[in-house]
Design an enzyme around this catalytic site. Structure first.
Site, PDB file in Angstrom:
ATOM      1  N   SER A  89       0.818  -1.228   0.000  1.00  0.00           N
ATOM      2  CA  SER A  89       0.000   0.000   0.000  1.00  0.00           C
ATOM      3  C   SER A  89       0.842   1.263   0.000  1.00  0.00           C
ATOM      4  O   SER A  89       0.365   2.329  -0.395  1.00  0.00           O
ATOM      5  CB  SER A  89      -0.951   0.006   1.210  1.00  0.00           C
ATOM      6  OG  SER A  89      -0.208  -0.017   2.412  1.00  0.00           O
ATOM      7  N   TYR A 110      14.992  -4.475  14.886  1.00  0.00           N
ATOM      8  CA  TYR A 110      14.907  -4.357  13.423  1.00  0.00           C
ATOM      9  C   TYR A 110      16.126  -5.018  12.761  1.00  0.00           C
ATOM     10  O   TYR A 110      15.994  -5.771  11.796  1.00  0.00           O
ATOM     11  CB  TYR A 110      14.828  -2.875  13.074  1.00  0.00           C
ATOM     12  CG  TYR A 110      14.640  -2.563  11.609  1.00  0.00           C
ATOM     13  CD1 TYR A 110      13.394  -2.686  11.001  1.00  0.00           C
ATOM     14  CD2 TYR A 110      15.706  -2.104  10.836  1.00  0.00           C
ATOM     15  CE1 TYR A 110      13.216  -2.382   9.657  1.00  0.00           C
ATOM     16  CE2 TYR A 110      15.543  -1.798   9.501  1.00  0.00           C
ATOM     17  CZ  TYR A 110      14.296  -1.930   8.911  1.00  0.00           C
ATOM     18  OH  TYR A 110      14.143  -1.624   7.579  1.00  0.00           O
ATOM     19  N   VAL A 115       0.683  -9.794   8.155  1.00  0.00           N
ATOM     20  CA  VAL A 115       1.668 -10.818   7.776  1.00  0.00           C
ATOM     21  C   VAL A 115       2.145 -11.652   8.970  1.00  0.00           C
ATOM     22  O   VAL A 115       2.677 -12.743   8.789  1.00  0.00           O
ATOM     23  CB  VAL A 115       2.896 -10.201   7.049  1.00  0.00           C
ATOM     24  CG1 VAL A 115       2.486  -9.534   5.748  1.00  0.00           C
ATOM     25  CG2 VAL A 115       3.646  -9.219   7.950  1.00  0.00           C
TER      26      VAL A 115
END
Ligand code: NAP
Length: 241
Positions: A8, A149, A58
């Site tokens: 998106s 991350y 997800v």
């Protein structure tokens, strides 16, 4: 058909538009979507291909299986999978809430596993398929305040290499892309001080564009990359130099 997660916005949107330009029907997912998803749909349709999109977290394996099943019903078998969905929850490790560690690993690493796991068996039956997983230079070098991350992105690299070895003999290629600092909502949200110091560290003295990453993904998906698998390809304006 090509599936793009996180399609998106940002890099995922640019990848969806580029793969549409390459002639693929596109299925893309996102977390919340809204107007941003409608904008990606418009960009994809401009290339005259079919598009399917839906929200799909997800990190939820059942939701991923349902998304792939519906996308396949709408658009036919999957040929390419690009895992671009990702989040950041930055903090020095000593201050990092455990929930933020888990959210980043669940979305970035497990999310990538969930999609790979869902398409891989059909790719093996088809004896063809291409996977491109979005890592980051944080996964190569580590970034302070991004232990979660960086771990998720290093994990994606290890997983991609291992999967590449498992499926190479079936004609399936798996690669990872490790972007540096790319202009998207993710980097727009960073404090100006961090953006300025990132810019200083880039020999090319500019941030990258999402379309530049999409061009690399397009190459890796294409037959021009037919002998490339298990690689991590950096696209970072020379940060590594
Ligand atoms: P972005 O602009 O923030 O877009 C993230 C996309 O991921 C959005 O479509 C978002 O959907 C989706 N997403 C987030 N969580 C999700 C979930 N749980 N389930 C499904 N979709 C989810 O990010 P970006 O900058 O394009 O980054 C794309 C990828 O490149 C990420 O994996 C990122 O780590 C990686 N990367 C980015 C940079 C950079 O400088 N931008 C550098 C290196 C690597 P919603 O809009 O619905 O939330």
């Amino acid at each position: 058909m090509a599936i793009v997660t996180g399609g998106s916005r940002g890099i995922g949107r640019a990848v969806a538009a580029q793969l549409a330009a390459d002639g693929y029907n596109i299925a893309f997912c996102y977390h919340s979507g809204g107007d941003a998803a409608a904008e990606t749909e418009k960009l994809v349709r401009e290339h005259g291909v079919e598009v399917y999109h839906a929200p799909c977290d997800v990190s939820d394996f059942d939701a991923v299986q349902e998304f792939v099943s519906k996308a396949t019903k709408e658009l036919g078998p999957v040929y390419a999978l690009v895992n671009s969905a990702g989040i950041v929850r930055d903090n020095p490790m000593v201050l990092m809430p455990v929930e933020d560690w888990r959210a980043v690993i669940d979305t970035n690493l497990s999310g990538t596993f969930h999609f790979c796991r869902t398409v891989a068996f059909n790719f093996m039956k088809q004896k063809e398929g291409v996977i491109v997983n979005m890592s980051s230079i944080a996964g190569v070098y580590g970034n302070p305040t991004q232990t979660n991350y960086s771990a998720s992105k290093a994990g994606i690299q290890g997983m991609s290499a291992a999967l590449a070895k498992e499926v190479a003999s079936y004609g399936i290629r798996v690669n990872a892309v490790a972007p540096g600092f790319i202009e998207t909502d993710m980097t727009e949200a960073l404090p100006e001080k961090i953006r300025a110091s990132a810019l200083k560290s880039i020999p090319m003295k500019r941030y990258g564009g999402a379309a530049e990453v999409a061009d690399l993904v397009s190459f890796l998906v294409s037959d021009k990359a037919a002998y490339i698998t298990g690689e991590v390809i950096q696209i970072d304006g020379g940060v590594a130099l």
